[in-house]
Design a protein around this motif. Structure first.
Motif, PDB file in Angstrom:
ATOM      1  N   HIS A 180       0.864  -1.181   0.000  1.00 55.87           N
ATOM      2  CA  HIS A 180       0.000   0.000   0.000  1.00 55.87           C
ATOM      3  C   HIS A 180       0.904   1.235   0.000  1.00 55.87           C
ATOM      4  O   HIS A 180       1.869   1.320   0.771  1.00 55.87           O
ATOM      5  N   THR A 198       0.017   5.136   5.205  1.00 59.64           N
ATOM      6  CA  THR A 198      -0.386   4.938   3.809  1.00 59.64           C
ATOM      7  C   THR A 198      -1.521   5.881   3.434  1.00 59.64           C
ATOM      8  O   THR A 198      -2.413   6.174   4.240  1.00 59.64           O
ATOM      9  N   TYR A 199      -1.465   6.347   2.189  1.00 62.70           N
ATOM     10  CA  TYR A 199      -2.423   7.318   1.663  1.00 62.70           C
ATOM     11  C   TYR A 199      -2.863   6.900   0.263  1.00 62.70           C
ATOM     12  O   TYR A 199      -2.102   6.263  -0.472  1.00 62.70           O
ATOM     13  N   GLY A 200      -4.067   7.330  -0.097  1.00 59.94           N
ATOM     14  CA  GLY A 200      -4.563   7.087  -1.438  1.00 59.94           C
ATOM     15  C   GLY A 200      -4.071   8.096  -2.445  1.00 59.94           C
ATOM     16  O   GLY A 200      -4.021   7.822  -3.651  1.00 59.94           O
ATOM     17  N   SER A 225      -6.954  11.338   2.513  1.00 58.34           N
ATOM     18  CA  SER A 225      -6.881  10.054   1.803  1.00 58.34           C
ATOM     19  C   SER A 225      -6.134   9.003   2.615  1.00 58.34           C
ATOM     20  O   SER A 225      -5.863   7.919   2.112  1.00 58.34           O
ATOM     21  N   ARG A 226      -5.811   9.320   3.873  1.00 56.89           N
ATOM     22  CA  ARG A 226      -5.110   8.339   4.705  1.00 56.89           C
ATOM     23  C   ARG A 226      -5.968   7.087   4.880  1.00 56.89           C
ATOM     24  O   ARG A 226      -7.162   7.176   5.164  1.00 56.89           O
ATOM     25  N   ASN A 227      -5.354   5.930   4.717  1.00 59.62           N
ATOM     26  CA  ASN A 227      -6.135   4.693   4.794  1.00 59.62           C
ATOM     27  C   ASN A 227      -5.562   3.645   5.748  1.00 59.62           C
ATOM     28  O   ASN A 227      -6.178   2.597   5.956  1.00 59.62           O
ATOM     29  N   GLY A 228      -4.394   3.885   6.341  1.00 58.75           N
ATOM     30  CA  GLY A 228      -3.864   2.919   7.280  1.00 58.75           C
ATOM     31  C   GLY A 228      -2.388   3.110   7.544  1.00 58.75           C
ATOM     32  O   GLY A 228      -1.811   4.164   7.268  1.00 58.75           O
ATOM     33  N   GLU A 243      -5.622  -1.446   8.089  1.00 52.89           N
ATOM     34  CA  GLU A 243      -6.526  -0.411   7.594  1.00 52.89           C
ATOM     35  C   GLU A 243      -7.041   0.423   8.761  1.00 52.89           C
ATOM     36  O   GLU A 243      -7.395  -0.118   9.815  1.00 52.89           O
ATOM     37  N   ARG A 245      -9.874   3.440   9.107  1.00 51.21           N
ATOM     38  CA  ARG A 245     -10.873   4.250   8.417  1.00 51.21           C
ATOM     39  C   ARG A 245     -10.924   5.654   9.004  1.00 51.21           C
ATOM     40  O   ARG A 245     -10.736   5.848  10.201  1.00 51.21           O
ATOM     41  N   THR A 246     -11.187   6.623   8.128  1.00 50.60           N
ATOM     42  CA  THR A 246     -11.347   8.004   8.558  1.00 50.60           C
ATOM     43  C   THR A 246     -12.680   8.537   8.061  1.00 50.60           C
ATOM     44  O   THR A 246     -13.296   7.981   7.153  1.00 50.60           O
TER      45      THR A 246
END
Length: 409
Positions: A180, A198-200, A225-228, A243, A245-246
């Motif tokens: 990721h 990790t970010y999207g 976009s942070r995902n974990g 993961e 969630r935000t």
């Protein structure tokens, strides 16, 4: 010659050369609080230091390039390497147990008509020469304790691999691929693990909006976009992603975070944590190294997530937020068990504990300009301030305003 040897040599060579410093520090300091809307809740700066040997009771040093002197009086002695005539510092800056391992500046780079990215450029400490060298290959750099290695991310964020950079040679010794994509990094206190946030998409993304007067404003996006995160064993490169969630709702105290809100290790390295920002206040998320949510440790349950200094080395004090101007400029020191405000210490923003009594902080000058700051050493129980660097530019912008990265030596 390593960093510790450089410091000791500098202290021995310069201790006899300095004249007594002139008295006087800033009598008034304003809080550094960049003007943000809900879109950009709190952005925290770091601090930079200079080379000097000083006690908490010693008045200001000269305004030259820096020097060392025996500490005087009072509450204890903290070895300091100060660069009072340099902003940013060109050579090693250190105080007590910490040194400035790097500093960076930021610049807005256009990606499209309605998107900019805030990009960093780093200057990393060369442990052989004791100087900071520009290295614009990296969008993000975390320096390991001991000042020998940095974990780096390539220019395009989020990145698909992590480099382990040898600071003496400037060469990447090994690449660690990740499943990721990563936008932020932090080492554990012993340097054996990394936590990769990790970010999207790029956490430095800025979007075009309109201010109330109709003018164009480039600001942080409303959602992150942070995902974990992934905890990585540095030796093997192994790690498992978790993961997190935000929320998309800035009024939701349960899960709203800033565009960049990275994870870090706690004081003893048993957990990773990050703050959560929302209009109703702030909260903390703690996880064990296997990714399970846990209750915060007793002495870190009251961490102020946007104050970098955190828990003191002896675990007896917690760095708090800006206190105001009740005692010139000051910040709170908290009881880590209760969160109670137990003391005020000089300085407007607490960056790192030099030892269990003294901290590196940003503070302003006699002109009272909240953006005209220098790094200083402050001590609990003392009103004295020891300058460590020259002043940053008073301009309220990012380009050219350097941000320090402090690391345990």
């Amino acid at each position: 010659m390593n960093v510790d040897e450089l410091v000791r040599d500098a202290l021995r060579e310069q201790a006899a050369e300095l004249t007594a410093p002139g008295p006087g520090f800033a009598d008034r300091v304003l809080a550094v609080r960049r003007r943000r809307r809900v879109r950009g809740l709190v952005a925290v700066a770091a601090a930079t230091a200079a080379v000097i040997t000083v006690s908490v009771g010693v008045p200001a040093l000269d305004s030259g390039g820096g020097g060392t002197r025996p500490s005087g009086g009072g509450v204890g002695q903290t070895e300091v390497v100060a660069r009072t005539g340099q902003s940013p510092p060109r050579e090693l800056l250190a105080a007590g147990d910490v040194a400035m391992g790097a500093y960076f500046t930021t610049e807005k780079v256009r990606r499209s008509e309605d998107r900019l990215v805030s990009e960093r450029t780093y200057w990393l400490l060369d442990p052989g020469t004791g100087k900071y060298e520009k290295d614009d290959r990296w969008s993000f750099a975390a320096v390991a304790p001991g000042l020998r290695t940095a974990a780096v991310l390539e220019r395009e964020l989020p990145a698909g691999r992590i480099g382990l950079l040898d600071l003496a040679s400037g060469e990447v010794k090994r690449w660690i691929p990740v499943d990721h994509e990563v936008g932020g990094l932090a080492f554990s206190p012993d340097g054996r693990r990394l936590v990769a946030t990790t970010y999207g998409e790029d956490p430095g993304l800025l979007v075009k909006t309109q201010d109330s007067d109709g003018s164009v404003v480039w600001d942080l996006p409303l959602t992150s976009s942070r995902n974990g995160f992934q905890v990585i064993d540095v030796a093997s490169g192994a790690g498992t992603w978790t993961e997190v969630r935000t929320s998309d709702d800035p009024l939701d105290p349960a899960g709203f975070v800033n565009a960049r809100q990275d994870f870090a290790f706690n004081a003893d390295g048993r957990f990773v944590w990050a703050g959560r920002a929302a209009s109703g206040g702030a909260a903390l998320d703690f996880f064990d190294l296997d990714g399970n949510a846990v209750v915060p440790p007793a002495r870190e349950a009251h961490l102020v997530w946007h104050v970098d200094a955190g828990l003191s080395p002896d675990g007896q004090r917690l760095a708090g937020d800006f206190a105001g101007k009740t005692r010139k400029t000051s910040s709170w020191i908290l009881d880590p068990r209760t969160g109670e405000q137990v003391a005020e210490v000089r300085g407007q923003q607490l960056l790192a504990w030099a030892d269990s009594d003294s901290l590196v902080a940003w503070d302003i000058g006699a002109d009272g300009d909240e953006f005209h700051q220098r790094l200083v050493l402050v001590t609990v129980g003392s009103d004295k301030v020891v300058p460590l660097s020259g002043f940053r530019s008073p301009k309220d912008d990012t380009k050219g305003r350097w941000e320090p990265v402090f690391v345990r030596r």
